[in-house]
Motif scaffolding. Structure first.
Motif, mmCIF file in Angstrom:
data_model
loop_
_atom_site.group_PDB
_atom_site.id
_atom_site.type_symbol
_atom_site.label_atom_id
_atom_site.label_comp_id
_atom_site.label_asym_id
_atom_site.label_seq_id
_atom_site.Cartn_x
_atom_site.Cartn_y
_atom_site.Cartn_z
ATOM 1 N N ALA A 106 -11.389 1.454 -8.876
ATOM 2 C CA ALA A 106 -10.526 2.469 -8.987
ATOM 3 C C ALA A 106 -10.828 4.147 -8.983
ATOM 4 O O ALA A 106 -9.988 4.814 -8.895
ATOM 5 C CB ALA A 106 -9.058 2.186 -10.436
ATOM 6 N N HIS A 107 -12.216 3.897 -9.598
ATOM 7 C CA HIS A 107 -12.556 5.737 -9.637
ATOM 8 C C HIS A 107 -12.313 6.437 -8.243
ATOM 9 O O HIS A 107 -11.941 7.854 -8.953
ATOM 10 C CB HIS A 107 -14.171 5.173 -9.899
ATOM 11 N N PRO A 108 -12.153 5.708 -7.637
ATOM 12 C CA PRO A 108 -12.020 6.862 -6.124
ATOM 13 C C PRO A 108 -10.580 7.567 -6.145
ATOM 14 O O PRO A 108 -10.062 8.536 -5.730
ATOM 15 C CB PRO A 108 -12.489 6.227 -4.991
ATOM 16 N N LEU A 109 -9.920 6.957 -6.646
ATOM 17 C CA LEU A 109 -8.544 7.318 -6.236
ATOM 18 C C LEU A 109 -8.095 8.032 -7.596
ATOM 19 O O LEU A 109 -8.288 8.139 -8.378
ATOM 20 C CB LEU A 109 -7.294 6.229 -6.823
ATOM 21 N N ILE A 110 -6.787 8.635 -6.436
ATOM 22 C CA ILE A 110 -6.232 10.379 -7.580
ATOM 23 C C ILE A 110 -5.379 9.550 -9.132
ATOM 24 O O ILE A 110 -5.159 8.317 -8.409
ATOM 25 C CB ILE A 110 -5.333 10.435 -6.475
ATOM 26 N N ASN A 111 -5.671 9.867 -9.928
ATOM 27 C CA ASN A 111 -5.036 9.594 -11.299
ATOM 28 C C ASN A 111 -6.148 8.201 -11.613
ATOM 29 O O ASN A 111 -5.490 8.230 -12.885
ATOM 30 C CB ASN A 111 -3.321 9.099 -11.227
ATOM 31 N N SER A 112 -6.987 8.452 -11.254
ATOM 32 C CA SER A 112 -7.948 6.992 -12.084
ATOM 33 C C SER A 112 -8.710 7.229 -12.999
ATOM 34 O O SER A 112 -8.527 7.013 -14.371
ATOM 35 C CB SER A 112 -9.149 6.658 -10.374
ATOM 36 N N ALA A 159 -8.566 -4.004 -27.859
ATOM 37 C CA ALA A 159 -9.614 -2.374 -26.880
ATOM 38 C C ALA A 159 -8.650 -2.435 -25.933
ATOM 39 O O ALA A 159 -8.394 -2.282 -24.729
ATOM 40 C CB ALA A 159 -10.907 -2.967 -26.716
ATOM 41 N N LEU A 160 -9.266 -0.633 -25.983
ATOM 42 C CA LEU A 160 -8.382 0.248 -25.224
ATOM 43 C C LEU A 160 -9.400 1.108 -24.645
ATOM 44 O O LEU A 160 -10.556 1.512 -25.516
ATOM 45 C CB LEU A 160 -7.235 1.245 -25.509
ATOM 46 N N VAL A 161 -9.912 0.487 -23.103
ATOM 47 C CA VAL A 161 -11.364 1.014 -22.274
ATOM 48 C C VAL A 161 -10.601 2.069 -21.139
ATOM 49 O O VAL A 161 -9.747 1.479 -20.365
ATOM 50 C CB VAL A 161 -12.449 0.185 -22.427
ATOM 51 N N GLU A 162 -11.791 3.274 -21.286
ATOM 52 C CA GLU A 162 -11.757 3.834 -20.212
ATOM 53 C C GLU A 162 -13.033 4.191 -19.440
ATOM 54 O O GLU A 162 -13.908 3.143 -19.502
ATOM 55 C CB GLU A 162 -11.535 5.093 -20.070
ATOM 56 N N PHE A 163 -13.235 4.130 -17.496
ATOM 57 C CA PHE A 163 -13.832 4.479 -17.080
ATOM 58 C C PHE A 163 -15.056 5.213 -17.970
ATOM 59 O O PHE A 163 -15.913 4.368 -17.967
ATOM 60 C CB PHE A 163 -13.787 5.188 -15.735
#
Length: 168
Positions: A106-112, A159-163
């Motif tokens: 998802a990283h390339p997307l806006i709001n990712s 767990a809550l994780v982010e990029f």
């Protein structure tokens, strides 16, 4: 990264964790990528498909609720040994591996940068039946407040994780 104490006891460093691999269906889901849905929502293309089964009139204030509904992925764990400790550690490791791969896709997307993976692994007596899920939503207005206190989940390692939690 945020996790409850139940997850902390199962979460292992990359060096410690066994690599349970990703089954083909999870690999395909990551490969299918992400797309922007109604109201700027981020949805897994393999879960949302053409959008035909979903409403299109999403209100901006509840987008994260819709994302959690669409991006709700069951993590297969039936190939793990039934020993409780091994099963739960493998379930966490596979869930984590899937979350990492999906967040990277998802990283390339806006709001990712707003995207959060919610990892849940059932730890109660019926842990073999409960299994694991990973859900995704963007952290914005409407993100569920109940994820603010993960200790409230008594039967799930959460767990809550982010990029940024996976980037070294």
């Amino acid at each position: 990264m945020k996790m409850n104490s139940l997850m902390a006891s199962l979460w292992q460093s990359d060096a410690e964790a066994a690599d349970p691999g990703l089954p083909e269906d999870l690999q395909a889901l990551v490969t299918s990528g992400w797309r922007t849905g109604p109201a700027g929502a981020l949805v897994l293309a393999g879960c949302y498909e053409d959008g035909g089964g979903w409403r299109q009139d999403w209100e901006a204030g509840i987008v994260p609720q819709h994302e959690l509904e669409v991006n709700d992925v069951y993590i297969p764990c039936d190939d793990f040994p039934e020993d409780r400790e091994i099963f739960l550690r493998c379930s966490v490791a596979r869930s984590r591996k899937f979350a990492d791969a999906a967040l990277r896709a998802a990283h390339p997307l806006i709001n990712s940068g707003l995207l959060v993976a919610v990892i849940s692994v059932g730890i109660s007596e019926d842990y073999l039946m409960h299994g694991a899920t990973v859900k995704f939503a963007t952290r914005r207005s409407g993100f569920p407040e109940y994820y603010g206190d993960l200790e409230r989940f008594c039967d799930e390692a959460m767990a809550l994780v982010e990029f940024r939690d996976f980037v070294k």
